[in-house]
Enzyme design. Sequence first.
Site, short mmCIF file in Angstrom:
data_model
loop_
_atom_site.label_atom_id
_atom_site.label_comp_id
_atom_site.label_asym_id
_atom_site.label_seq_id
_atom_site.Cartn_x
_atom_site.Cartn_y
_atom_site.Cartn_z
N TRP A 196 46.34 25.86 41.06
CA TRP A 196 46.76 27.23 41.39
C TRP A 196 46.78 27.46 42.89
CZ3 TRP A 196 48.05 32.15 39.68
CH2 TRP A 196 47.77 33.19 40.57
N ASN B 299 47.53 30.75 45.81
CA ASN B 299 48.05 32.06 46.21
C ASN B 299 48.23 32.12 47.73
OD1 ASN B 299 45.10 32.55 45.22
ND2 ASN B 299 45.36 34.35 46.48
N ASP B 300 47.66 33.05 48.44
CA ASP B 300 48.04 33.37 49.82
C ASP B 300 48.10 32.18 50.79
OD1 ASP B 300 47.18 35.64 48.52
OD2 ASP B 300 45.71 36.20 50.01
N TRP C 4 44.07 31.64 38.69
CA TRP C 4 43.16 31.93 39.81
C TRP C 4 41.72 31.59 39.43
CZ3 TRP C 4 38.98 34.90 41.22
CH2 TRP C 4 38.79 35.11 42.60
N GLU D 67 45.39 44.57 51.85
CA GLU D 67 44.95 43.18 52.00
C GLU D 67 45.74 42.49 53.11
OE1 GLU D 67 43.70 41.97 47.52
OE2 GLU D 67 45.85 41.88 47.86
#
Length: 497
Positions: free
Chosen positions: A24, A26-27, A51, A208
């Site tokens: 996984w 993300n950012d 996540w 965020e």
Amino acid sequence: MTATNAEPLRAQRPVLHFTPPEGWMNDPNGLVCFAGEYHLFYQYYPHDRVWGPMHWGHAVSRDLVHWEHLPLALIPDEAGMCFSGSAIVDWHDTSGLFGGRPGLLAFYTVHRQAEDDPADYVQEQCLAYSQDRGRSWQKYAGNPVIASPGFKDFRDPKVIWHAPSRRWVMALACGQAIQLHVSDDLLSWRLASTFGEGQGAHTDGPWECPDLFELPVEGAAEDAPATRWVLVVGVCAGEQDDFGSFTQYFVGDFDGERFHNENPAERVLLMDEGRDFYAVQSWSDLPAEDGRRLAIAWLNNWLYANQIPESGWRGAMSFPRELSLVGTPEGIRMRQTFAVELLGSSERRSVPVATVPSEFGPGEHRLVEAGSATAHGRLALELRPDTVIALDLQQGRQFSLRLSHDGARLHLEHRRDGRNGDAAFDRHYPHRLGRELPTGGAVTLEWLIDHGSLELFLDGGRLSLTHLSFADPDQRPVVLRVEAGACRVIDARYHRL
Ligand code: FRU
């Protein structure tokens, strides 16, 4: 084969968009340029495709197109998980961690949650350093550099050098606001100001992943300053919110302590009006002679990120973009285009298109006969009054784009459809957007398609629409359908990538 509305969507590795080796992602985190390498760290859970406890994955590139995967940079420990943050070059060893030489510093958030309740957590800002061009990282013994002030959502440090005040500045997301901290030594930080209350967009979720940078303004009024500061903020989806997470920005002035928004407080400026452009970050320390502000975002939306189609890995980054500011009748606005590295030696890849300029009346017109699954295109169009057109940028039935010109205004409409059998995904993924463009009948489009995404810029890059899009567009034509009236194609380019 082309996906139709009825078939479940499938994941396929993109060619030009960064994806993790497995697991996984993300950012994007810690974007920094050092010793000729672009570093890309990212929120990573290598052990599953959803996540989980956050690591920092790591890759480097010399051209923003080819990425080399490197070992994990930061791994969770008893202090907590390693959430998002930024990296800088400490050129003059201000931190004292590099024995007088330049080195890399990464600022990240430690996230520590109660064993029996993930909603009960503490977040604090920490530092890690690398003396070997990012190949290995040590966590700083004096962590945290900023302890939790008692707010739950307190994260995503973005550190920049502010030359006029000769100080380091850290933008930090704190609830639904951005705190600005300052430091002389990169180790001890003082809260200087807080920005956000009553400003821009707020949902039920936290703000965020801030970013803060200065850009020259093209077309600035003669008596106005030649540059502006931009504060970028991710707005996390509220539970009840159908759009999901999105990215807003503010334009104004920053004096080293305080950010001042020059637009009316309630004005919301979106960096991207598609559904899948989040947690954007820009690169630090590009060589001065480069002069660009390059940024990358996570191509996803928290509303369905854990449910998108996957095949061993889940999550992709946008292609790096160059950001600029331009004066418009409404004020100064952001403009985006793909980093020039996308096209490389583009002549080699250029594909014949329909003869232009020419005027197209009602009917279907193939602008490109057989496209490629990974391609870049550019169109300059002029719609006559009372014209309606539809464009198929090889996405087939799962994505539609229509433009209509009523003589005064240009109206854009687009639709995304698709399902993969997961209830949350099937509910939130389909999308409709209707919007006016301030361009009269003339409009430009620039796009990049790759497996899994469509990044589209309209109006010279003033409007950005970034979407996950899972069609398999191999060999599909690029089609202009004139539904009414007539459309002049002034310029058309297409590159197979
Ligand atoms: C944004 C975000 C950040 C956080 C990270 C956790 O997508 O929620 O605020 O640091 O993801 O993975």
